[in-house]
Motif scaffolding. Structure first.
Motif, mmCIF file in Angstrom:
data_model
loop_
_atom_site.group_PDB
_atom_site.id
_atom_site.type_symbol
_atom_site.label_atom_id
_atom_site.label_comp_id
_atom_site.label_asym_id
_atom_site.label_seq_id
_atom_site.Cartn_x
_atom_site.Cartn_y
_atom_site.Cartn_z
ATOM 1 N N GLU A 1 0.811 -1.261 -0.105
ATOM 2 C CA GLU A 1 -0.015 0.214 -0.020
ATOM 3 C C GLU A 1 0.753 1.314 -0.102
ATOM 4 O O GLU A 1 0.654 2.189 -0.758
ATOM 5 C CB GLU A 1 -0.979 0.088 1.207
ATOM 6 C CG GLU A 1 -2.119 -1.101 1.072
ATOM 7 C CD GLU A 1 -1.566 -2.512 1.586
ATOM 8 O OE1 GLU A 1 -0.558 -2.851 1.950
ATOM 9 O OE2 GLU A 1 -2.457 -3.275 1.311
ATOM 10 N N GLU B 1 -4.457 -0.440 -6.195
ATOM 11 C CA GLU B 1 -5.648 0.336 -5.407
ATOM 12 C C GLU B 1 -4.965 1.382 -4.624
ATOM 13 O O GLU B 1 -5.788 2.530 -4.452
ATOM 14 C CB GLU B 1 -6.077 -0.711 -4.538
ATOM 15 C CG GLU B 1 -7.073 -1.831 -5.420
ATOM 16 C CD GLU B 1 -7.458 -3.114 -4.598
ATOM 17 O OE1 GLU B 1 -7.115 -2.900 -3.347
ATOM 18 O OE2 GLU B 1 -7.727 -3.874 -5.152
ATOM 19 N N SER B 2 -3.919 1.285 -4.058
ATOM 20 C CA SER B 2 -3.340 2.432 -3.187
ATOM 21 C C SER B 2 -2.786 3.514 -4.123
ATOM 22 O O SER B 2 -2.942 4.645 -3.840
ATOM 23 C CB SER B 2 -1.991 1.957 -2.542
ATOM 24 O OG SER B 2 -1.710 3.037 -1.712
ATOM 25 N N GLN C 1 1.202 4.263 -2.627
ATOM 26 C CA GLN C 1 1.204 5.677 -2.504
ATOM 27 C C GLN C 1 2.237 6.552 -2.777
ATOM 28 O O GLN C 1 2.051 7.681 -3.072
ATOM 29 C CB GLN C 1 0.764 5.892 -0.643
ATOM 30 C CG GLN C 1 0.595 7.221 -0.334
ATOM 31 C CD GLN C 1 0.230 7.073 1.212
ATOM 32 O OE1 GLN C 1 0.531 6.278 1.758
ATOM 33 N NE2 GLN C 1 0.188 8.388 1.602
ATOM 34 N N ARG D 1 -3.091 -4.647 -4.650
ATOM 35 C CA ARG D 1 -2.816 -3.556 -3.491
ATOM 36 C C ARG D 1 -2.021 -2.501 -3.979
ATOM 37 O O ARG D 1 -2.000 -1.185 -3.661
ATOM 38 C CB ARG D 1 -2.002 -4.198 -2.180
ATOM 39 C CG ARG D 1 -2.894 -5.200 -1.631
ATOM 40 C CD ARG D 1 -2.373 -5.792 -0.166
ATOM 41 N NE ARG D 1 -3.317 -6.521 0.674
ATOM 42 C CZ ARG D 1 -2.995 -7.873 1.198
ATOM 43 N NH1 ARG D 1 -1.710 -8.162 1.121
ATOM 44 N NH2 ARG D 1 -4.140 -8.881 1.644
ATOM 45 N N ARG D 2 -0.736 -2.639 -4.600
ATOM 46 C CA ARG D 2 -0.149 -1.504 -5.094
ATOM 47 C C ARG D 2 -1.189 -0.653 -6.006
ATOM 48 O O ARG D 2 -0.965 0.512 -5.876
ATOM 49 C CB ARG D 2 1.146 -1.941 -5.579
ATOM 50 C CG ARG D 2 2.356 -2.626 -5.001
ATOM 51 C CD ARG D 2 3.413 -3.029 -5.683
ATOM 52 N NE ARG D 2 4.292 -3.650 -4.766
ATOM 53 C CZ ARG D 2 5.537 -3.870 -4.987
ATOM 54 N NH1 ARG D 2 6.153 -3.453 -6.108
ATOM 55 N NH2 ARG D 2 6.157 -4.341 -3.779
#
Length: 181
Positions: free
Chosen positions: A67, A106-107, A71, A103-104
């Motif tokens: 995450e 979506e973040s 970001q 996860r990468r």
């Protein structure tokens, strides 16, 4: 360390892949990295005890915060202040690896939204530059969006594929396309 509950653990050891396979023979194994000395074990807490018993002593654990990676990529690319479009280059077709790349992604998208970006963030597979279909698919996706384009690649291999695709299409890095992997 930070009061966060980790999603997974990477365990570093001096054990050879064959030794790891023997210790964890009762657990699902992913052998995709075996040639590089990596064996992935899918397990619960009981397997950690198996590991301690077999090799003795404490276990050094390193964990990746996917995450935060997404970001930081979005923050960095946004701070450049010059991109009209964003692409996430997804280099994983293996079901086992989908969780971390998702996860990468979506973040990355969530953080771009926090910065006020309202456009679509394309998620394009880039698995193999020698596969004409992959290059064609990626380049067609790039034709549909305004430049300059920022590409966040899920890993270094995917970044290399994106660079290769850009060279095939005579796209200039970093002027037309910036690649972060």
């Amino acid at each position: 360390l930070l009061g966060l509950t980790p999603n997974d653990y990477d365990i570093c050891t001096a054990a050879l892949p064959g030794q790891t396979e023997a210790v964890f023979s009762g657990h699902p194994l992913v052998l995709t990295g075996k040639q590089h000395g990596t064996v992935s074990v899918v397990f619960g807490e009981e397997a950690v005890e198996d590991w301690r018993k077999a090799f003795g002593g404490p276990i050094t654990v390193c964990s990746v915060d996917n995450e935060s990676i997404g970001q930081m990529a979005a923050d960095y690319l946004h701070e450049q202040g010059r991109f009209a479009s964003y692409i996430y280059a997804d280099g994983s077709s293996d079901q086992f690896y989908q969780w971390w790349t998702s996860r990468r992604y979506e973040s990355f998208v969530d953080t771009l939204r926090e910065h006020g970006y309202t456009g679509e963030v394309l998620r394009v597979p880039v698995l193999n530059s020698s596969a004409h279909a992959d290059a064609e698919h990626f380049l067609k996706a790039m034709e549909k969006i305004p430049r300059p384009i920022a590409v966040f690649a899920c890993n270094d291999r995917a970044a290399r594929e994106v660079v290769s695709f850009c060279h095939m299409a005579n796209l200039h890095i970093p002027d037309d396309v910036a690649v972060l992997g």
